[in-house]
Enzyme design. Structure first.
Site, PDB file in Angstrom:
ATOM      1  N   HIS A   1       0.863  -1.170   0.000  1.00  0.00           N
ATOM      2  CA  HIS A   1       0.000   0.000   0.000  1.00  0.00           C
ATOM      3  C   HIS A   1       0.912   1.236   0.000  1.00  0.00           C
ATOM      4  O   HIS A   1       1.551   1.511   1.015  1.00  0.00           O
ATOM      5  CB  HIS A   1      -0.887  -0.005   1.252  1.00  0.00           C
ATOM      6  CG  HIS A   1      -1.683  -1.276   1.401  1.00  0.00           C
ATOM      7  ND1 HIS A   1      -2.055  -1.790   2.627  1.00  0.00           N
ATOM      8  CD2 HIS A   1      -2.178  -2.127   0.468  1.00  0.00           C
ATOM      9  CE1 HIS A   1      -2.748  -2.901   2.439  1.00  0.00           C
ATOM     10  NE2 HIS A   1      -2.834  -3.139   1.142  1.00  0.00           N
TER      11      HIS A   1
HETATM   12  C1  LIG Z   1      -0.970  -8.255  -3.573  1.00  0.00           C
HETATM   13  C2  LIG Z   1      -1.782  -7.041  -3.294  1.00  0.00           C
HETATM   14  C3  LIG Z   1      -2.941  -7.133  -2.508  1.00  0.00           C
HETATM   15  C4  LIG Z   1      -3.696  -5.996  -2.237  1.00  0.00           C
HETATM   16  N1  LIG Z   1      -4.841  -6.135  -1.488  1.00  0.00           N
HETATM   17  C5  LIG Z   1      -5.557  -5.034  -1.175  1.00  0.00           C
HETATM   18  C6  LIG Z   1      -6.753  -5.158  -0.400  1.00  0.00           C
HETATM   19  O1  LIG Z   1      -7.173  -6.246  -0.014  1.00  0.00           O
HETATM   20  N2  LIG Z   1      -7.413  -4.028  -0.075  1.00  0.00           N
HETATM   21  C7  LIG Z   1      -6.983  -2.794  -0.468  1.00  0.00           C
HETATM   22  O2  LIG Z   1      -7.620  -1.808  -0.111  1.00  0.00           O
HETATM   23  N3  LIG Z   1      -5.873  -2.659  -1.243  1.00  0.00           N
HETATM   24  C8  LIG Z   1      -5.158  -3.753  -1.604  1.00  0.00           C
HETATM   25  N4  LIG Z   1      -4.042  -3.618  -2.387  1.00  0.00           N
HETATM   26  C9  LIG Z   1      -3.652  -2.273  -2.839  1.00  0.00           C
HETATM   27  C10 LIG Z   1      -4.474  -1.811  -4.042  1.00  0.00           C
HETATM   28  O3  LIG Z   1      -4.278  -2.686  -5.117  1.00  0.00           O
HETATM   29  C11 LIG Z   1      -4.073  -0.394  -4.410  1.00  0.00           C
HETATM   30  O4  LIG Z   1      -4.277   0.428  -3.290  1.00  0.00           O
HETATM   31  C12 LIG Z   1      -4.883   0.187  -5.550  1.00  0.00           C
HETATM   32  O5  LIG Z   1      -4.860  -0.617  -6.693  1.00  0.00           O
HETATM   33  C13 LIG Z   1      -4.331   1.573  -5.872  1.00  0.00           C
HETATM   34  O6  LIG Z   1      -5.110   2.157  -6.872  1.00  0.00           O
HETATM   35  P1  LIG Z   1      -4.516   3.270  -7.829  1.00  0.00           P
HETATM   36  O7  LIG Z   1      -5.525   3.500  -8.890  1.00  0.00           O
HETATM   37  O8  LIG Z   1      -4.090   4.417  -7.014  1.00  0.00           O
HETATM   38  O9  LIG Z   1      -3.174   2.645  -8.417  1.00  0.00           O
HETATM   39  P2  LIG Z   1      -2.954   1.337  -9.306  1.00  0.00           P
HETATM   40  O10 LIG Z   1      -4.066   0.384  -9.112  1.00  0.00           O
HETATM   41  O11 LIG Z   1      -1.595   0.859  -9.044  1.00  0.00           O
HETATM   42  O12 LIG Z   1      -3.071   1.872 -10.798  1.00  0.00           O
HETATM   43  C14 LIG Z   1      -2.160   2.817 -11.299  1.00  0.00           C
HETATM   44  C15 LIG Z   1      -2.122   2.678 -12.807  1.00  0.00           C
HETATM   45  O13 LIG Z   1      -1.349   3.759 -13.316  1.00  0.00           O
HETATM   46  C16 LIG Z   1      -0.547   3.298 -14.363  1.00  0.00           C
HETATM   47  N5  LIG Z   1       0.625   4.155 -14.528  1.00  0.00           N
HETATM   48  C17 LIG Z   1       1.722   4.224 -13.731  1.00  0.00           C
HETATM   49  N6  LIG Z   1       2.590   5.120 -14.229  1.00  0.00           N
HETATM   50  C18 LIG Z   1       2.041   5.620 -15.353  1.00  0.00           C
HETATM   51  C19 LIG Z   1       2.462   6.574 -16.330  1.00  0.00           C
HETATM   52  N7  LIG Z   1       3.634   7.205 -16.215  1.00  0.00           N
HETATM   53  N8  LIG Z   1       1.656   6.810 -17.398  1.00  0.00           N
HETATM   54  C20 LIG Z   1       0.461   6.183 -17.518  1.00  0.00           C
HETATM   55  N9  LIG Z   1       0.018   5.275 -16.629  1.00  0.00           N
HETATM   56  C21 LIG Z   1       0.794   5.010 -15.559  1.00  0.00           C
HETATM   57  C22 LIG Z   1      -0.173   1.901 -13.935  1.00  0.00           C
HETATM   58  O14 LIG Z   1       0.215   1.136 -15.071  1.00  0.00           O
HETATM   59  C23 LIG Z   1      -1.450   1.402 -13.283  1.00  0.00           C
HETATM   60  O15 LIG Z   1      -2.279   0.705 -14.173  1.00  0.00           O
HETATM   61  C24 LIG Z   1      -3.292  -4.728  -2.722  1.00  0.00           C
HETATM   62  C25 LIG Z   1      -2.142  -4.638  -3.525  1.00  0.00           C
HETATM   63  C26 LIG Z   1      -1.395  -5.776  -3.816  1.00  0.00           C
HETATM   64  C27 LIG Z   1      -0.192  -5.670  -4.671  1.00  0.00           C
END
Ligand SMILES: Cc1cc2nc3c(=O)[nH]c(=O)nc-3n(C[C@H](O)[C@H](O)[C@H](O)COP(=O)(O)OP(=O)(O)OC[C@H]3O[C@@H](n4cnc5c(N)ncnc54)[C@H](O)[C@@H]3O)c2cc1C
Ligand code: SF4
Lengths: 174, 538
Positions: free
Chosen positions: B475
């Site tokens: 996280h």
């Molecule tokens: C094994 C595991 C288990 C988890 N379990 C939980 C859970 O049970 N409960 C919970 O609340 N959270 C959990 N999480 C955390 C959760 O997955 C993240 O908090 C959440 O996905 C974050 O969302 P986000 O949209 O901020 O980022 P992300 O889901 O990481 O998405 C970001 C996106 O931005 C893209 N990106 C990055 N850089 C660039 C760029 N320069 N240009 C264009 N695109 C870009 C990436 O490719 C990605 O697709 C878990 C994570 C993992 C790894």
């Protein structure tokens, strides 16, 4: 304990092979027109060594599963056919007969001498690693993600099998 | 259109450009597109074909594939380095592609507690958020509705809520009932755990089928992932999502106060400029600070939106504390891959020396039958001996987990490593991560409670994850924190950067403190709040 065609279809479903409409076609591995042919007799003979002795119905299970796994996947089919050829070739050279004709002990010895008991699986590796991947782990995966395989070791809803959300709530005596 | 024909050229007259198609970006895109704005989402990774999910599950189960293979992570695109005391396995902690890391996540979703927003005022430690639970409460409710959360109102420690969960909770597991007896003896309350996972058919997706491989892949789609909102945004609301389009840098106008465009690369080797009126960064807690640092200019020599120097700093994660062993009775594990009961009883027992922690009663302790069968490390190779070994290793395993809070510290940070570059020649993220005394003590406190429960239950404990063996829960929080003072924070309480008037951040990177609860429901709530603010600005 009896393995069934349903087990094989369940195992297939959990590997992404869509059964249903294609189920009839999937059941006939003999009918395979695709090349290279997968040597079913050798595959079944290996399964008889890998699966616990109390299990019946191995041939039908393996045929159904392998047909589903190799249909429309020429590369996978080639990998499996090739690994089975390795098994058969070693049986011939070490025990003077096709693998499927050997008794259980000699089959077991063939697989071990090959190293398939200890080598990490690798679909692109040396022959023993490919045997472990395409034959040994393929058959063990099918069995231990199926309800019958799971039940034999204590779970009717093993990992990889979509067995619903009732079983996790049940106790051992339910 | 086949893959080769995908149009990846920029859109004209775009209202909003969003960087990243994980849950944060997908929710903002969906919300703003449904209000009629022209939205373009740029996503670094590919679109994954949903038809391949079972194959990905097989990659997860079969030992010839590494954990990063399931979602094609790793390689030059995802290169990173570790400068800190603790190793941080970044590529196990994220997925790049449409849907983002929720493709891999477990899907447990909690609201932060009221105390998490007021750590400094209540306990004299860490820092207060500039917003409180009340400000987020309506957005939490919307986020639960959007994700589809199965839960029950039976958690006496949870913050107040004014509406029921969208779906009934998953029933407790058999092993929960074993823990319940021990916890009752000890006076520890258990309660349900909300899941972003269908307990019944919902929102056009099926109920959970019990594959048991939720993390890292749910073949049935019962687990929520952000492809849900990407599809809705594209198909129903007309948003445009461009995959395999990593943003390289952000460019501002001559005044240095307004973002003009983002520059992104495409697989054909070209670079394009997407202009827009407003920009939302939703690339996750590592790539957002990296992108800001990569975008430095004459007016912003330390990186964009970084006049405070806080970009990349205060990196926090949750720490795992756990314990497991064997019981002298069947425990019925590994039927499903998610958690049905937790205890948040100790969460608010925070003081000057110990932070928050929560306890999880796992439903997936020990190896599964197929793990033992396929591993060449097992003693028996096959046949009756293997079945016997599986009966011995599977069946009686039992375990608890827990998450512990980590306070924000300036030295825990993401910087650029000028010596190592990615596939586009950009310096890679360098992770500086270490543990302090406070989180070590919190882990110890969690371990003590776990040990008492295990002891009461009669478990022969054979592994403990304590302060020495702990690892991150993946996280990524704190790296562009929220605040009212532009000298100390990167975004304001409306999630807009202090320094640039049309640049917004939707991410756990804006968290001021992290609590000890999985962050994504809070990310979703903040994303919806940011969408409202962007909408007002348009
Ligand atoms: C094994 C595991 C288990 C988890 N379990 C939980 C859970 O049970 N409960 C919970 O609340 N959270 C959990 N999480 C955390 C959760 O997955 C993240 O908090 C959440 O996905 C974050 O969302 P986000 O949209 O901020 O980022 P992300 O889901 O990481 O998405 C970001 C996106 O931005 C893209 N990106 C990055 N850089 C660039 C760029 N320069 N240009 C264009 N695109 C870009 C990436 O490719 C990605 O697709 C878990 C994570 C993992 C790894
Ligand atoms: S157990 Fe997990 S992987 Fe299986 S269907 Fe349910 S949510 Fe999906």
């Amino acid at each position: 304990m009896e393995l069934t065609r349903r087990d094989a279809l369940a195992a297939l479903a959990s590997t992404g092979i869509v059964v249903g409409a294609g189920a009839a076609a999937v059941s006939r591995l003999d009918d395979q027109r695709a090349e290279p042919a997968v040597d079913v007799d050798t595959l079944v003979a290996v399964a008889e060594v890998l699966y616990p002795t109390e299990v019946d119905g191995v041939r039908e299970f393996v045929e159904t599963f392998a047909a589903g796994r190799t249909a429309d996947r020429p590369d996978y089919r080639a990998g499996m056919a090739d690994a089975l050829a390795v098994v058969d070739e070693r049986a011939e050279s070490w025990f003077d007969g096709p693998f499927a004709t050997l008794d259980r002990e000699d089959r077991d010895a063939t697989l071990r001498q090959l190293g398939a008991d200890a080598i990490p699986p690798d679909p692109a590796g040396r022959p023993p690693a490919r045997v472990r991947y395409y034959v040994v782990n393929e058959l063990l995966y099918a069995f231990y993600t199926s309800p019958t395989g799971g039940s034999l070791v204590g779970t009717e809803n093993p990992i990889g099998h979509p067995g619903g959300t009732a079983s996790y709530q049940r106790g051992p005596d339910a | 259109m086949s893959r080769g024909d995908v149009d990846r050229t920029p859109s004209p007259r775009t209202d909003v450009c969003i960087v990243g198609a994980g849950p944060a970006g997908a929710l903002v895109a969906h919300r703003l597109a449904s209000e009629g704005y022209d939205v373009v989402v740029l996503e670094a990774g590919p679109r994954f074909d949903p038809a391949n999910r079972l194959e990905r599950m097989e990659r997860h189960i079969r030992p010839s594939h590494g954990p990063e293979d399931v979602w094609d992570m790793g390689g030059p695109r995802d290169a990173y380095t570790n400068a800190g005391e603790e190793h941080y396995p970044l590529n196990a902690a994220r997925v790049k592609g449409v849907g983002g890391t929720t493709l891999h996540w477990q899907g447990m979703v909690f609201r932060l507690h009221e105390s998490d927003f007021e750590r400094r005022s209540r306990h004299g430690v860490e820092r207060d958020w500039p917003i409180g639970y009340d400000d987020l409460q309506p957005y939490y409710a919307e986020a639960e509705a959007e994700l589809g959360v199965a839960g029950a109102d039976d958690n006496p420690f949870a913050p107040p809520r004014s509406e029921p969960f969208p779906m009934p909770a998953f029933r407790p597991s058999y092993s929960d009932s074993l823990f319940a007896d021990a916890c009752e003896e000890l006076g520890i309350a258990m309660h349900s755990a909300p899941n972003a996972r269908n307990s019944e058919a919902h929102d056009g997706r099926s109920a959970c089928q019990g594959y048991g491989t939720c993390k890292p892949v749910c073949p049935s789609g019962a687990k929520y992932d952000a492809t849900v909102h990407v599809s809705k945004a594209e198909e129903e609301e007309g948003a445009r999502v461009i995959d395999r389009a990593p943003v390289q840098r952000i460019e501002h106008d001559r005044s240095g106060e307004t973002v003009e465009a983002v520059v992104y690369a495409t697989p054909d080797g070209a670079e394009h400029r997407q202009e827009a009126r407003q920009f939302v960064l939703a690339a996750g807690g590592i790539e957002i600070p990296r992108l800001l640092l990569l975008s430095r200019s004459t007016q912003h020599p330390d990186g964009l939106a970084n006049s405070s120097g806080a970009v990349g700093r205060y990196f926090m994660d949750h720490l795992f504390a756990g314990m497991g062993g064997e019981l002298d009775a069947p425990t019925r594990q590994k039927h499903v891959g998610f958690i049905t009961s937790e205890s948040h009883q100790f969460y608010d027992e925070v003081d000057g020396s110990v932070g928050p922690y929560k306890l999880e009663f796992l439903n997936y302790a020990g190896p599964s039958p197929v793990d033992v069968a396929l591993s060449t490390e097992s003693e028996a190779a096959w046949g009756d001996a293997l079945a016997e070994e599986i009966r011995d290793t599977y069946g009686n395993r039992i375990a608890m987990g827990g998450l512990c809070g980590q306070p924000p510290r300036a030295e825990n940070r993401v910087t650029l490593n000028p010596d190592v570059t990615d596939d586009h020649g950009n310096p890679v993220p360098d992770i500086h991560w270490s543990l302090g005394e406070r989180e070590r003590r919190t882990i110890e406190a969690a371990n003590e409670t776990q040990a008492a429960i295990m002891d009461e239950l009669g478990v022969d404990v054979d592994w403990t994850t304590g302060p020495e063996a702990t690892g991150p829960a993946f996280h990524h929080m704190g790296t562009t924190r929220m605040g009212t003072d532009p000298d100390e924070s990167v975004v304001n309480p409306r999630l807009r950067t202090h320094d640039l008037d049309n640049c917004w951040i939707a991410s756990s990177s804006t968290f001021v403190t992290g609590g000890a609860l999985n962050p994504t429901l809070t990310i979703a709530a903040l994303a919806l709040r940011a969408a409202d603010a962007v909408s007002e600005a348009l």
